[in-house]
Write an enzyme that holds these catalytic residues in place. Structure first.
Site, PDB file in Angstrom:
ATOM      1  N   ASN A 208      -8.246 -17.441 -17.588  1.00  0.00           N
ATOM      2  CA  ASN A 208      -7.800 -17.111 -18.942  1.00  0.00           C
ATOM      3  C   ASN A 208      -6.871 -18.190 -19.485  1.00  0.00           C
ATOM      4  O   ASN A 208      -6.118 -18.817 -18.751  1.00  0.00           O
ATOM      5  CB  ASN A 208      -7.054 -15.767 -18.928  1.00  0.00           C
ATOM      6  CG  ASN A 208      -6.799 -15.265 -20.324  1.00  0.00           C
ATOM      7  OD1 ASN A 208      -7.730 -14.825 -21.005  1.00  0.00           O
ATOM      8  ND2 ASN A 208      -5.556 -15.365 -20.787  1.00  0.00           N
TER       9      ASN A 208
ATOM     10  N   GLU B 113     -11.064 -19.366 -22.201  1.00  0.00           N
ATOM     11  CA  GLU B 113     -10.931 -19.969 -23.534  1.00  0.00           C
ATOM     12  C   GLU B 113     -11.070 -21.497 -23.506  1.00  0.00           C
ATOM     13  O   GLU B 113     -11.385 -22.098 -24.538  1.00  0.00           O
ATOM     14  CB  GLU B 113      -9.609 -19.550 -24.182  1.00  0.00           C
ATOM     15  CG  GLU B 113      -9.556 -18.089 -24.638  1.00  0.00           C
ATOM     16  CD  GLU B 113      -9.207 -17.092 -23.532  1.00  0.00           C
ATOM     17  OE1 GLU B 113      -9.094 -17.515 -22.361  1.00  0.00           O
ATOM     18  OE2 GLU B 113      -9.056 -15.895 -23.843  1.00  0.00           O
TER      19      GLU B 113
ATOM     20  N   ASP C 119       9.300 -13.885 -34.755  1.00  0.00           N
ATOM     21  CA  ASP C 119       7.844 -13.886 -34.574  1.00  0.00           C
ATOM     22  C   ASP C 119       7.131 -14.060 -35.911  1.00  0.00           C
ATOM     23  O   ASP C 119       7.750 -14.418 -36.918  1.00  0.00           O
ATOM     24  CB  ASP C 119       7.403 -12.611 -33.831  1.00  0.00           C
ATOM     25  CG  ASP C 119       6.162 -12.871 -32.980  1.00  0.00           C
ATOM     26  OD1 ASP C 119       5.205 -13.482 -33.488  1.00  0.00           O
ATOM     27  OD2 ASP C 119       6.147 -12.480 -31.798  1.00  0.00           O
TER      28      ASP C 119
HETATM   29 MN    MN Z   1      -8.376 -14.141 -22.856  1.00  0.00          MN
END
Ligand code: MN
Length: 449
Positions: free
Chosen positions: A141, A204, A253
């Site tokens: 990941n 990804e 954020d």
């Molecule tokens: Mn992912």
């Protein structure tokens, strides 16, 4: 390909503004970044107070630059992304890469990490693309996480309960820490892929590789069991502790408000590799770049979902005012009255954080807020065209939602014109113009013909 080659490409197009005056990492660089936030150029800070390293900012700050990086245009962008999500391809693993020019013992104080906002807990790395794999090696990941600098060798990582969190949990259950590589200074395709909502199990990096026409290259890390980008500017190799936590935050954020303090895991940095003259990549929290990278992949999800319930979706905009996350404006072609509401329901299902959505006809420019307001003013009746959904799960980033349960109220506005009524009543009046008078008007406006 990496960030370097993209910067050269942008330099040639005059898209890079060189800042030669000395500026500090504490508030000064973020302040200038904020000034250039909207549709601004890439900023290259060449003289950073107390550091030898240059800082680059706003790399993915406009949709146009993201398109240029992916070698596509606005019309093809969504399709391009979907294609890469659906058919990822493994990149080549190489023995050596420019990121290995310098291999050194960790000392985070040598890196020009920015302190962005007044009440932020300290300096934060905000552009790191983090790779990890499951203990058994079956799942890889890549995702972006904020990293708070604690001292020369330690970071705090914010793990939202998503994929990296799951890998961390699996390591914790096995009684091990989780090895990670944190690549900083990467090609825009990698940033976009790492921000994409692909399922658990999809790597990804493989998505980024497709977006880069198979030119992505990976290298093995020196001290941890992980891969990193061969052409990154800088890679931190580390271990996310599954036993040690620290208070992380506060930190601004995407909505531009302060996220609360939480206990989060500590990352021990065990090795650092970088290009000899590496450039540190900065990313302003809540800035246009942050909104684009988080929002754009979700525009794609909405576009796809709404396309299944109406004949055509023209455009989707997760608007700036909605922090690129909470508000969607969608232009559609409808076949029957009621299609607008189905479009709204599809949008809410596709992007669970979505709070307010407006559906308009194709003559409305979804990027022009006044245009959208005009559609609401002339084509919308609250008693008939409004959907309100109470007590539904929303975004934790929405300050007005119930902070404990995450429950919120969602609102959908169908501002498409009714089909049965006379069309003219809802048409925007035009003034006919000959070529001659168009030319004259342009001349008077001081534009070239
Ligand atoms: Mn992912």
């Amino acid at each position: 390909m990496g960030l370097r080659s993209f910067l050269e490409q942008m330099e040639a197009k005059g898209e890079v503004l060189h800042v030669k005056d000395e500026v500090s990492t504490r508030f000064e660089i973020p302040f200038i970044m904020k000034k250039f936030d909207n549709e601004g150029p890439i900023l290259l800070f060449e003289k950073v107070k107390r550091y030898k390293t240059r800082v680059v900012a706003n790399v993915c700050g406009t949709q146009k630059r993201i398109c240029a990086a992916l070698n596509t245009d606005q019309n093809e962008l969504y399709k391009r992304l979907i294609e890469a999500w659906r058919s990822p391809q493994k990149p080549k693993i190489v023995e050596d890469g420019s990121v290995k020019e310098t291999v050194e013992k960790p000392d985070l104080s040598k890196i020009p990490v920015l302190t962005h906002f007044e009440k932020d807990a300290g300096p934060y790395i905000t552009s790191a693309v983090i790779y990890a794999k499951s203990i058994d090696g079956s799942v890889e990941n890549v995702s972006v996480h904020r990293l708070q600098v604690l001292d020369k060798k330690h970071l705090a990582i914010r793990l939202v309960p998503r994929h990296l969190f799951k890998l961390w949990q699996m390591a914790k259950d096995a009684g091990k820490d989780l090895d990670v590589s944190m690549s900083i200074g990467v090609h825009p395709a990698v940033m976009l892929a790492a921000s994409s909502p692909v399922p658990f199990g999809v790597n990804e990096f493989d998505v980024a590789n497709v977006l880069m026409d198979n030119s992505l290259r990976l290298v093995k890390c020196e001290r941890v069991d992980a891969y990193a980008l061969a052409e990154a500017e800088l890679v931190l190799e580390g271990k996310i502790s599954t036993t040690k936590e620290v208070v992380e935050g506060t930190f601004v954020d995407i909505t531009g408000t302060y996220d609360v303090e939480r206990k989060q895991p500590i990352v021990e940095v065990v090795s650092i590799t970088h290009r000899e003259d590496y450039v540190y990549q900065a990313l302003l929290p809540s800035g246009a770049e942050h909104r684009l990278l988080m929002g754009l992949p979700h525009e794609v999800l909405i576009w796809e979902a709404v396309s299944k319930v109406v004949p055509k979706v023209y455009a989707v905009n997760l608007s700036d005012g909605g922090s690129g996350w909470l508000h969607a404006i969608i232009s559609i072609e409808k076949q029957l009255d009621g299609d607008g509401k189905n479009a709204l329901l599809a949008a809410f299902a596709a992007h669970p954080s979505l709070k307010h959505a407006v559906v308009v006809d194709s003559d409305i420019d979804v990027y022009n807020v006044s245009d959208v307001e005009w559609a609401i003013a002339t084509r919308f009746q609250a008693s008939k065209d409004l959907i309100v959904i109470e007590n539904v799960r929303g975004s934790t980033l929405d300050s007005s939602a119930d902070q404990e349960t995450g429950l919120t109220t969602k609102m959908g506005i169908d501002a498409t014109r009714p089909l049965a009524k006379p069309r003219e009543k809802f048409e925007r009046a035009k003034i006919p113009a000959s070529k001659r008078v168009e030319r004259l008007a342009r001349k008077l406006l001081g534009l070239r013909t």
